[in-house]
Design an enzyme around this catalytic site. Structure first.
Site, PDB file in Angstrom:
ATOM      1  N   CYS A   1     -48.813 -18.057 -78.944  1.00  0.00           N
ATOM      2  CA  CYS A   1     -47.980 -19.195 -78.142  1.00  0.00           C
ATOM      3  C   CYS A   1     -49.130 -19.764 -76.973  1.00  0.00           C
ATOM      4  CB  CYS A   1     -47.484 -18.106 -76.934  1.00  0.00           C
ATOM      5  SG  CYS A   1     -46.100 -16.997 -77.348  1.00  0.00           S
TER       6      CYS A   1
ATOM      7  N   CYS B   1     -48.872 -14.362 -74.558  1.00  0.00           N
ATOM      8  CA  CYS B   1     -48.960 -13.447 -75.521  1.00  0.00           C
ATOM      9  C   CYS B   1     -49.999 -14.741 -76.759  1.00  0.00           C
ATOM     10  CB  CYS B   1     -47.515 -14.193 -76.122  1.00  0.00           C
ATOM     11  SG  CYS B   1     -47.635 -15.051 -78.434  1.00  0.00           S
TER      12      CYS B   1
END
Length: 145
Positions: free
Chosen positions: A71, A68
């Site tokens: 993230c 991600c």
């Protein structure tokens, strides 16, 4: 105000799953040891109960994934801000691909998703990436709660 990376309910329905490889396992091990004293990984429900629910100080929980991009942008900044608080707040990192049961238990449908726990109760949270000022405000609100 809050931007979220919507991925649907990818855990509950097994739509997306990343299998750990030797390379990602070694990356996770290296990253694990690079955390400051106030940051730790959670790998199981038991670990979560012991280190988050039973904690005597507030704990911010970062549900994330290695694949991600948002993230990867949020995680290091959140770690830096928590480490700068000298133990007044802790950060638990939960990789949703390795702890799917916890992700399902907390209804995680987008990453990054961040919750704050105090005295064993979830008190606030957000999904997506916040700027530095918003992160500071979030941590201040957690400490003041």
């Amino acid at each position: 105000m809050q931007k979220a990376l919507k991925l649907g309910s990818f855990f509950a329905r097994s739509a997306i799953s990343v299998k750990p490889t030797l390379a990602t396992s070694k990356m996770t091990q290296l990253r694990h040891f690079s955390h400051g004293a106030s940051v730790f990984d959670i790998d199981s429900v038991e670990d979560f109960t012991e280190k988050v629910i039973q904690s005597s100080v507030p704990v911010i929980v970062d549900f994330h994934a290695e694949w991600c991009g948002p993230c990867q942008a949020l995680g290091p900044r959140l770690e830096e801000k928590v480490n700068g608080r000298q133990g007044s707040v802790l950060l638990a990192k939960i990789n949703v691909d390795h702890a799917g049961e916890l992700a399902m238990d907390y209804g995680i449908s987008a990453v990054p998703t961040v919750f704050a726990f105090k005295n064993g109760e979830k008190i606030s949270g957000f999904s997506g990436v916040l700027d530095d000022e918003q992160l500071d405000d979030f941590i201040e609100d957690v400490l003041a709660a």
